[in-house]
Design a protein around this motif. Structure first.
Motif, PDB file in Angstrom:
ATOM      1  N   ILE A 168      30.646  49.270  41.883  1.00 55.73           N
ATOM      2  CA  ILE A 168      31.379  47.938  41.906  1.00 55.73           C
ATOM      3  C   ILE A 168      30.629  46.784  41.404  1.00 55.73           C
ATOM      4  CG2 ILE A 168      32.245  46.423  43.546  1.00 55.73           C
ATOM      5  CD1 ILE A 168      33.231  48.420  45.442  1.00 55.73           C
ATOM      6  N   ALA A 169      29.245  47.006  41.660  1.00 54.37           N
ATOM      7  CA  ALA A 169      28.149  45.930  41.107  1.00 54.37           C
ATOM      8  C   ALA A 169      28.150  46.067  39.761  1.00 54.37           C
ATOM      9  CB  ALA A 169      26.905  46.346  41.740  1.00 54.37           C
ATOM     10  N   ALA A 170      28.243  47.502  39.249  1.00 54.41           N
ATOM     11  CA  ALA A 170      28.065  47.817  37.646  1.00 54.41           C
ATOM     12  C   ALA A 170      29.121  47.368  37.024  1.00 54.41           C
ATOM     13  CB  ALA A 170      27.727  49.129  37.410  1.00 54.41           C
ATOM     14  N   LEU A 171      30.462  47.447  37.500  1.00 50.84           N
ATOM     15  CA  LEU A 171      31.836  46.943  36.936  1.00 50.84           C
ATOM     16  C   LEU A 171      31.799  45.358  36.886  1.00 50.84           C
ATOM     17  CD1 LEU A 171      34.072  49.559  38.091  1.00 50.84           C
ATOM     18  CD2 LEU A 171      33.354  49.445  35.629  1.00 50.84           C
ATOM     19  N   THR A 172      31.371  44.722  38.000  1.00 52.79           N
ATOM     20  CA  THR A 172      31.410  43.379  38.254  1.00 52.79           C
ATOM     21  C   THR A 172      30.389  42.912  36.986  1.00 52.79           C
ATOM     22  OG1 THR A 172      31.809  43.562  40.343  1.00 52.79           O
ATOM     23  CG2 THR A 172      31.011  41.348  39.500  1.00 52.79           C
ATOM     24  N   ASP A 221      39.937  31.875  33.859  1.00 54.65           N
ATOM     25  CA  ASP A 221      38.513  31.749  34.547  1.00 54.65           C
ATOM     26  C   ASP A 221      38.515  32.621  35.675  1.00 54.65           C
ATOM     27  OD1 ASP A 221      36.006  31.059  34.956  1.00 54.65           O
ATOM     28  OD2 ASP A 221      36.490  28.932  35.645  1.00 54.65           O
ATOM     29  N   VAL A 222      37.608  33.499  35.503  1.00 57.52           N
ATOM     30  CA  VAL A 222      37.369  34.551  36.677  1.00 57.52           C
ATOM     31  C   VAL A 222      35.948  34.325  37.454  1.00 57.52           C
ATOM     32  CG1 VAL A 222      39.089  36.247  35.839  1.00 57.52           C
ATOM     33  CG2 VAL A 222      36.634  36.421  35.035  1.00 57.52           C
ATOM     34  N   ASP A 227      31.746  36.043  41.241  1.00 56.91           N
ATOM     35  CA  ASP A 227      30.886  35.257  42.256  1.00 56.91           C
ATOM     36  C   ASP A 227      31.154  36.110  43.664  1.00 56.91           C
ATOM     37  OD1 ASP A 227      29.409  33.997  40.203  1.00 56.91           O
ATOM     38  OD2 ASP A 227      30.344  31.880  40.853  1.00 56.91           O
ATOM     39  N   ARG A 228      32.561  36.053  44.141  1.00 54.48           N
ATOM     40  CA  ARG A 228      32.626  36.531  45.389  1.00 54.48           C
ATOM     41  C   ARG A 228      32.544  37.871  45.511  1.00 54.48           C
ATOM     42  NH1 ARG A 228      36.614  32.184  45.817  1.00 54.48           N
ATOM     43  NH2 ARG A 228      38.160  33.337  44.597  1.00 54.48           N
ATOM     44  N   THR A 261      39.866  41.794  43.269  1.00 54.55           N
ATOM     45  CA  THR A 261      39.822  42.644  42.230  1.00 54.55           C
ATOM     46  C   THR A 261      41.152  42.354  41.567  1.00 54.55           C
ATOM     47  OG1 THR A 261      38.441  44.289  42.910  1.00 54.55           O
ATOM     48  CG2 THR A 261      39.938  45.030  41.444  1.00 54.55           C
ATOM     49  N   ASN A 262      42.386  42.082  42.484  1.00 52.75           N
ATOM     50  CA  ASN A 262      43.568  42.096  42.063  1.00 52.75           C
ATOM     51  C   ASN A 262      43.730  40.718  41.161  1.00 52.75           C
ATOM     52  OD1 ASN A 262      44.830  44.369  42.942  1.00 52.75           O
ATOM     53  ND2 ASN A 262      45.115  43.276  45.110  1.00 52.75           N
TER      54      ASN A 262
END
Length: 295
Positions: A168-172, A221-222, A227-228, A261-262
């Motif tokens: 999850i961290a890598a994809l973020t 803007d994501v 950040d969350r 993610t949604n």
């Protein structure tokens, strides 16, 4: 504190005097702690204490504990009630003489009711107390083995969850670095959307165009979602290090992961960012499924 699963099995057995006993404990996932005891008749007095012991050792899970007891062949004492036998024999002899019948053999009278008294040896209070102590100690041992198995499985689950968090961290980070998030890409996207808007022929004043541009920019803007996600990953990793009964808190974080993610997928302004979001959704779901097993 160690991380624990909610699934496990343990079995202990032993012998106490004339009795053989065995405990089987099984636990599966549960919202809280539910301990169900199956005890032979006459053992209700120990139930409350056993449940208290389980509550001290475990925090969550549906636990089924079954106690089986088998008694060895009891000692049997046989006594001839001589008074009854003598009374019957005299009566039978008198009747036989009156009728002129042959005398009755003694062996034929032994089987009559009340002649033979057969009784099993009674269990002493000391033996019963010793059996109860052994059975309770066996439950404690089984409970300890169950907790150890749950901890072993919890350690394996911790590794799996850590791997999912790494993913999850890598994809973020990949979403953060995605070219579609660069200011020039966002400006180009906005320009195209404004051009389509102007081509409709509708008249817009400058203030309206400015508002439309701000709305379009906010939709793609994501920043907050990313950040969350970073914050949630850090929080989950800290919980895994902390250990203990963290299942409910991890489940809440899994819901937060899913929510962010949604939103990321809905705001994505490029197919590449959407692809990252969909991959994130898959990892988050895997994380959530594994969390359901954590105490």
């Amino acid at each position: 504190m160690t991380l624990a699963s909610m699934t496990g099995f343990a079995r202990t057995q032993g012998i106490s005097g004339a009795w053989s006993w065995a405990w089987e404990l099984k636990s599966v996932n549960g919202k809280g702690l539910d301990v169900r005891l199956r005890l032979p008749g006459g053992w209700d007095s120990v139930e409350a204490g056993l449940k208290q012991s389980a509550a001290r050792a475990l925090s969550r899970g549906n636990v089924n504990a079954n106690l089986s007891l088998t008694r060895a062949d009891p000692e049997v004492s046989v006594r001839v009630n001589e008074h009854v036998l003598r009374t019957i024999a005299l009566s039978v002899r008198r009747v036989a003489e009156e009728l002129g019948a042959p005398p009755v053999q003694l062996e034929s009278l032994i089987g009559l009711k009340g002649v033979l008294e057969i009784s099993e040896a009674q269990e002493s209070e000391a033996s019963r107390m010793a059996l109860e102590a052994d059975v309770v100690a066996g439950f404690q041992q089984a409970l300890s083995e169950l907790a150890a198995m749950r901890a072993q499985e919890g350690a394996a689950l911790g590794l799996v969850l850590s791997e999912r968090l790494d993913g999850i961290a890598a994809l973020t980070a990949a979403a953060e670095a995605n070219p579609s998030r660069r200011p020039e890409a966002i400006r180009a996207k906005l320009a195209d959307q404004l051009r389509v808007l102007m081509d409709t022929g509708a008249s817009f004043d400058s203030d309206r165009l400015h508002q439309e541009a701000l709305m379009m920019a906010s939709k793609v803007d994501v920043r907050e979602e990313l950040d969350r996600l970073v914050a949630h990953v850090a929080a989950a990793r800290a919980m895994l290090v902390e250990g203990g009964a963290i299942g409910r808190r991890l489940d809440f974080l899994a819901q937060e992961f899913n929510r962010e993610t949604n939103t990321l997928c809905s705001k994505a302004n490029d197919v590449s960012l959407t692809a990252i979001g969909l991959e994130l959704k898959g990892l988050v779901e895997q994380f959530r499924e594994q969390v359901q097993n954590i105490e």
